[in-house]
Scaffold this motif. Structure first.
Motif, short mmCIF file in Angstrom:
data_model
loop_
_atom_site.label_atom_id
_atom_site.label_comp_id
_atom_site.label_asym_id
_atom_site.label_seq_id
_atom_site.Cartn_x
_atom_site.Cartn_y
_atom_site.Cartn_z
N ALA A 192 0.89 -1.10 0.09
CA ALA A 192 -0.01 0.02 0.04
C ALA A 192 0.86 1.54 0.05
O ALA A 192 0.56 2.24 -0.68
N LYS A 237 3.83 1.54 -1.24
CA LYS A 237 4.77 1.38 -2.34
C LYS A 237 6.28 1.25 -1.50
O LYS A 237 7.14 2.04 -2.30
N SER A 266 2.92 1.64 -10.16
CA SER A 266 2.97 2.99 -9.68
C SER A 266 1.64 3.95 -9.38
O SER A 266 1.41 4.81 -8.34
N LYS A 267 0.82 3.30 -10.39
CA LYS A 267 -0.80 3.95 -10.22
C LYS A 267 -1.84 3.30 -9.52
O LYS A 267 -2.79 3.76 -10.00
N LEU A 268 -1.31 2.49 -8.77
CA LEU A 268 -2.46 1.69 -8.18
C LEU A 268 -3.27 2.46 -7.18
O LEU A 268 -2.62 3.40 -6.38
N SER A 269 -4.35 2.25 -7.22
CA SER A 269 -5.16 2.97 -6.49
C SER A 269 -6.01 2.16 -5.27
O SER A 269 -6.46 1.01 -5.48
N GLU A 270 -5.42 2.26 -3.85
CA GLU A 270 -5.94 2.12 -2.73
C GLU A 270 -5.86 0.29 -2.62
O GLU A 270 -6.78 -0.48 -2.54
N PRO A 271 -4.38 -0.15 -2.71
CA PRO A 271 -4.02 -1.53 -2.55
C PRO A 271 -4.42 -2.08 -1.30
O PRO A 271 -3.80 -1.46 -0.34
N THR A 272 -5.12 -3.24 -1.25
CA THR A 272 -4.99 -3.76 0.21
C THR A 272 -4.92 -5.52 -0.21
O THR A 272 -4.93 -5.97 -0.92
N VAL A 275 -7.38 -3.93 -5.49
CA VAL A 275 -7.01 -2.62 -5.90
C VAL A 275 -8.35 -1.54 -6.51
O VAL A 275 -9.16 -2.00 -7.08
N GLY A 276 -8.29 -0.47 -5.66
CA GLY A 276 -9.43 0.45 -5.97
C GLY A 276 -10.64 -0.27 -5.54
O GLY A 276 -11.76 -0.23 -6.15
#
Length: 150
Positions: free
Chosen positions: A30, A32, A84-90, A112-113
């Motif tokens: 999350a 990075k 690098s453009k991942l949104s809200e990874p969990t 992701v997202g």
């Protein structure tokens, strides 16, 4: 379910320790942070990349470097994606099964997202009192017109 002749207390203690390691992996993902991500792995481990490429005997240092490059966007993901453009990874543990008192298998789902992205199988071993990933197989979650398979 108690497995591998472990007492309920041993299962609870080991599960807590494994969850902490996977949480560290997820926090690294999350935020990075390649080094934090790789700290969940044994010094030498096997890694199956999401595209099926097998990397035997990967070092923790190489894992950290590769993931940092992916997180920074200086290396493309195995499927041509820009991590690098991942949104809200969990990362969420889907299950833990003990094969012996010092070996366990954990399944880790990533989103992701808010959408399912991957499912990983992590073989974990207790080494010098710490649970670490010794083998990791990452796979895409297949989705159909109605979303991921249920």
């Amino acid at each position: 379910m108690i497995q591998a002749d472990l007492s309920p207390e041993q299962v609870s203690t080991s599960e807590d320790a494994i969850r902490q390691v996977i949480e560290r992996l997820g926090t690294g993902f999350a935020s990075k942070n390649g080094a934090l991500f790789a700290s969940a792995f044994a010094e030498v481990h096997d890694y199956v990349v999401v595209n099926g490429m097998f990397v035997p005997n990967m070092t923790r240092e190489a894992n950290a470097q590769v993931h940092q490059e992916l997180f920074d966007g200086t290396r493309m993901g195995a499927l041509g994606n820009d991590l690098s453009k991942l949104s809200e990874p969990t990362c969420v543990i889907s299950g833990i099964r003990f094969l012996s008192p010092t070996i366990a298998v954990a399944h880790i789902a990533t989103e992701v997202g808010g959408k399912p992205a991957t499912i990983a199988t992590a073989v974990m071993q207790q080494q010098a009192g710490e649970w670490l990933i010794v083998s990791f197989h990452n796979a895409m979650v297949l989705t159909g017109p109605d979303g991921p398979p249920g």
